[in-house]
Design an enzyme around this catalytic site. Structure first.
Site, mmCIF file in Angstrom:
data_model
loop_
_atom_site.group_PDB
_atom_site.id
_atom_site.type_symbol
_atom_site.label_atom_id
_atom_site.label_comp_id
_atom_site.label_asym_id
_atom_site.label_seq_id
_atom_site.Cartn_x
_atom_site.Cartn_y
_atom_site.Cartn_z
ATOM 1 N N CYS A 125 -0.789 -7.909 -1.181
ATOM 2 C CA CYS A 125 -0.672 -6.697 -0.539
ATOM 3 C C CYS A 125 0.608 -6.916 0.268
ATOM 4 O O CYS A 125 0.685 -5.720 0.955
ATOM 5 C CB CYS A 125 -1.711 -6.753 0.453
ATOM 6 S SG CYS A 125 -3.609 -6.433 -0.396
ATOM 7 N N HIS A 146 -8.005 -0.138 -3.531
ATOM 8 C CA HIS A 146 -6.792 -1.123 -4.062
ATOM 9 C C HIS A 146 -7.160 -2.325 -5.540
ATOM 10 O O HIS A 146 -7.614 -3.040 -5.027
ATOM 11 C CB HIS A 146 -6.032 -1.615 -2.937
ATOM 12 C CG HIS A 146 -5.533 -0.796 -1.806
ATOM 13 N ND1 HIS A 146 -5.019 -1.316 -0.554
ATOM 14 C CD2 HIS A 146 -5.128 0.400 -1.147
ATOM 15 C CE1 HIS A 146 -4.432 0.389 -0.177
ATOM 16 N NE2 HIS A 146 -4.556 0.593 -0.529
ATOM 17 N N ASP A 179 0.631 -1.243 0.386
ATOM 18 C CA ASP A 179 -0.072 0.007 0.332
ATOM 19 C C ASP A 179 0.938 1.105 -0.438
ATOM 20 O O ASP A 179 0.309 1.924 -0.570
ATOM 21 C CB ASP A 179 -1.203 0.381 1.315
ATOM 22 C CG ASP A 179 -1.955 -1.308 1.417
ATOM 23 O OD1 ASP A 179 -1.590 -1.417 0.441
ATOM 24 O OD2 ASP A 179 -2.871 -1.228 1.930
ATOM 25 N N ARG A 220 -16.504 -7.398 -10.351
ATOM 26 C CA ARG A 220 -15.683 -6.240 -11.204
ATOM 27 C C ARG A 220 -15.156 -6.197 -11.748
ATOM 28 O O ARG A 220 -14.386 -5.681 -12.120
ATOM 29 C CB ARG A 220 -15.133 -5.835 -9.611
ATOM 30 C CG ARG A 220 -15.147 -5.612 -8.343
ATOM 31 C CD ARG A 220 -14.031 -5.515 -6.935
ATOM 32 N NE ARG A 220 -14.351 -5.958 -5.564
ATOM 33 C CZ ARG A 220 -13.902 -6.228 -5.204
ATOM 34 N NH1 ARG A 220 -12.110 -6.148 -5.080
ATOM 35 N NH2 ARG A 220 -14.249 -6.210 -3.911
ATOM 36 N N ASP A 264 -5.259 -4.554 -6.190
ATOM 37 C CA ASP A 264 -4.824 -6.188 -6.485
ATOM 38 C C ASP A 264 -6.086 -7.269 -5.468
ATOM 39 O O ASP A 264 -5.742 -8.495 -5.649
ATOM 40 C CB ASP A 264 -3.762 -6.735 -5.662
ATOM 41 C CG ASP A 264 -3.032 -5.738 -4.870
ATOM 42 O OD1 ASP A 264 -4.422 -4.995 -3.889
ATOM 43 O OD2 ASP A 264 -2.179 -5.468 -3.652
ATOM 44 N N ASP A 266 -2.652 5.548 -2.895
ATOM 45 C CA ASP A 266 -1.670 4.057 -2.312
ATOM 46 C C ASP A 266 -1.514 3.817 -3.556
ATOM 47 O O ASP A 266 -2.234 3.190 -4.047
ATOM 48 C CB ASP A 266 -3.264 3.664 -1.591
ATOM 49 C CG ASP A 266 -3.993 4.441 -0.626
ATOM 50 O OD1 ASP A 266 -3.531 5.452 -0.114
ATOM 51 O OD2 ASP A 266 -4.421 3.384 0.443
ATOM 52 N N SER A 315 -10.932 -6.774 4.201
ATOM 53 C CA SER A 315 -10.892 -6.400 2.821
ATOM 54 C C SER A 315 -12.202 -7.637 2.841
ATOM 55 O O SER A 315 -12.958 -7.980 3.731
ATOM 56 C CB SER A 315 -9.966 -7.273 2.258
ATOM 57 O OG SER A 315 -8.768 -6.563 2.491
ATOM 58 N N SER A 316 -12.495 -7.793 1.651
ATOM 59 C CA SER A 316 -13.734 -9.044 0.897
ATOM 60 C C SER A 316 -13.045 -10.242 0.599
ATOM 61 O O SER A 316 -11.595 -10.687 1.083
ATOM 62 C CB SER A 316 -14.301 -7.976 -0.268
ATOM 63 O OG SER A 316 -13.588 -8.717 -1.147
HETATM 64 N N1 GLY Z 1 -10.093 -3.701 -1.590
HETATM 65 C C1 GLY Z 1 -9.880 -5.234 -1.332
HETATM 66 C C2 GLY Z 1 -10.727 -5.676 -1.171
HETATM 67 O O1 GLY Z 1 -11.702 -6.042 -0.461
HETATM 68 O O2 GLY Z 1 -11.596 -6.697 -2.308
#
Ligand code: GLY
Length: 377
Positions: free
Chosen positions: A355, A249, A112, A268, A251, A200, A302-303
């Site tokens: 990350c 971010h 980051d 996405r 990645d 970032d 994060s997801s």
């Molecule tokens: N931004 C990373 C995620 O949570 O998908």
């Protein structure tokens, strides 16, 4: 025991050339930050992060560090030099003349903060107040690289003031429905304003002469413009990924694996007009495999799409989180030797395998993988 290669060389132009030297973060003293405008916009109403702040439980820090140390050993066994940052006590208040916050964040995701482009390492502006001083954890390493590699270039992007003018203060997660949020992000209406350049480093995806930069919550258009002026020999492309309610971010959304091949988060997708440059240059963009988990681990920002946050060691070898069975299988089918690395306990500290790292040295030079360019992108 860290194995040191003989000579320090800073050089990395893309995400796939043969990796020789890397930084891996540490979880020590990591803190869940107190509320601030950018963070409030990021934490969903139903998240277990809501209302949480302060030091992370010590047992979780230890588990994360075990996985980070193991990851370092996996890479070292393959002859890759691994350096580690020097953590600060992140759970202490910080202030500038403009603001004060009760804690910092951590030094688990070096990606980051540090952007390596060729022989240069840039400390990113960052866009959360709690991350303003994070670069300090990397200073001992940057000082040593500067001393040991006479050609290394070391740069700190302009430190932002991060006053309230940098944020849309009505962009609070409990004031916006999920549908509204998706509409806003698709319209490129993000929590950060265009007050001053913000980026970032993890919003930048390096593909040789072309840098693809996600415009979202943590990187604004002025930040992208700063990068273009800073790297006049590069072509900088602002990209967006409608469908991401929290575009932070690049990645876990868009990841190149080797020249000519990227995986893209199927929730996405890169919009049609922005895919063109890949298509006319013969690149394939394939949907990433589905995550193996329905939810992220506890206290994670994060997801579940950290599943695709992989570290490419070279064009034939990739590290993937060990429980991500679908992603492991997809990489195998795409022709990679896949190294499973257990890492879910480290996710809450700031992300996945990509990350958690920052490139110092990959073999190779700056190549043009997109010789056909389009106007206006
Ligand atoms: N931004 C990373 C995620 O949570 O998908």
């Amino acid at each position: 025991m860290e194995k040191k290669s003989k000579k320090t060389m800073v050089n990395s132009w893309n995400e796939w050339d043969s990796l020789k030297h890397v930084i891996i973060g540490r979880a020590d003293y990591c803190c869940i930050p107190w509320p601030e405008p950018a963070l409030d916009a990021k934490v969903p109403q139903d998240s277990d992060m809501k209302g949480m702040h302060g030091p992370r439980p010590q047992a979780t820090v230890e588990k994360a560090n075990e996985q980070l140390d193991n990851f370092a050993q996996v890479l070292e066994k393959r002859g890759i030099r691994v350096d580690r940052p020097k953590p600060l006590q992140w759970c202490q208040a910080i202030a500038t003349p403009d603001w004060k916050v009760n804690s910092m964040f951590g030094c688990m995701p070096p990606r980051d903060v540090l952007l390596t482009v060729g022989k240069e390492i840039i400390e990113a502006t960052m866009s959360y107040r709690c991350r303003w001083f994070e670069y300090l954890a990397y200073r001992p390493l940057l000082q040593s690289y500067f001393a040991e590699d006479p050609d290394m270039k070391w740069e700190a992007a302009p430190k932002p003031r991060l006053t309230d003018a940098d944020y849309k203060l009505d962009y609070l997660s409990d004031k916006i429905t999920a549908e509204e949020r998706l509409k806003w992000t698709a319209e490129k209406n993000f929590v950060t304003t265009e007050e001053e350049p913000l980026f970032d480093a993890a919003d930048v995806c390096r593909m040789g002469q072309d840098l693809f930069v996600q415009h979202g919550f943590t990187t604004n258009l002025k930040g992208i413009n700063w990068l273009q002026r800073h790297f006049p020999e590069h072509r900088i492309h602002a990209v967006n990924f409608p469908g991401d309610p929290y575009p932070i971010h690049i990645d876990a959304t868009f990841v190149p694996l080797r020249p000519g091949l990227c995986i893209n988060n199927p929730k996405r997708r890169l919009p049609k007009d922005q895919r063109k440059i890949f298509e006319i240059n013969g690149w394939e963009i394939v949907d990433a495999a589905q995550p193996a988990h329905k939810n992220p681990p506890p206290l994670c920002y994060s997801s579940v799409w950290l599943s695709m946050n992989c570290l490419v060691l070279d064009t034939k070898t990739v590290c993937v989180e060990a429980s991500e069975v679908h992603q492991l299988e997809q990489m195998d089918k795409l022709g990679f030797e896949v190294i499973p690395v257990p890492f879910r306990d480290a996710y809450p500290f700031g992300g996945g395998l990509h990350c958690a790292t920052a490139d110092v040295y990959r073999e190779g030079s700056c190549e043009d993988h997109f010789p056909k360019q389009l106007d206006g992108i």
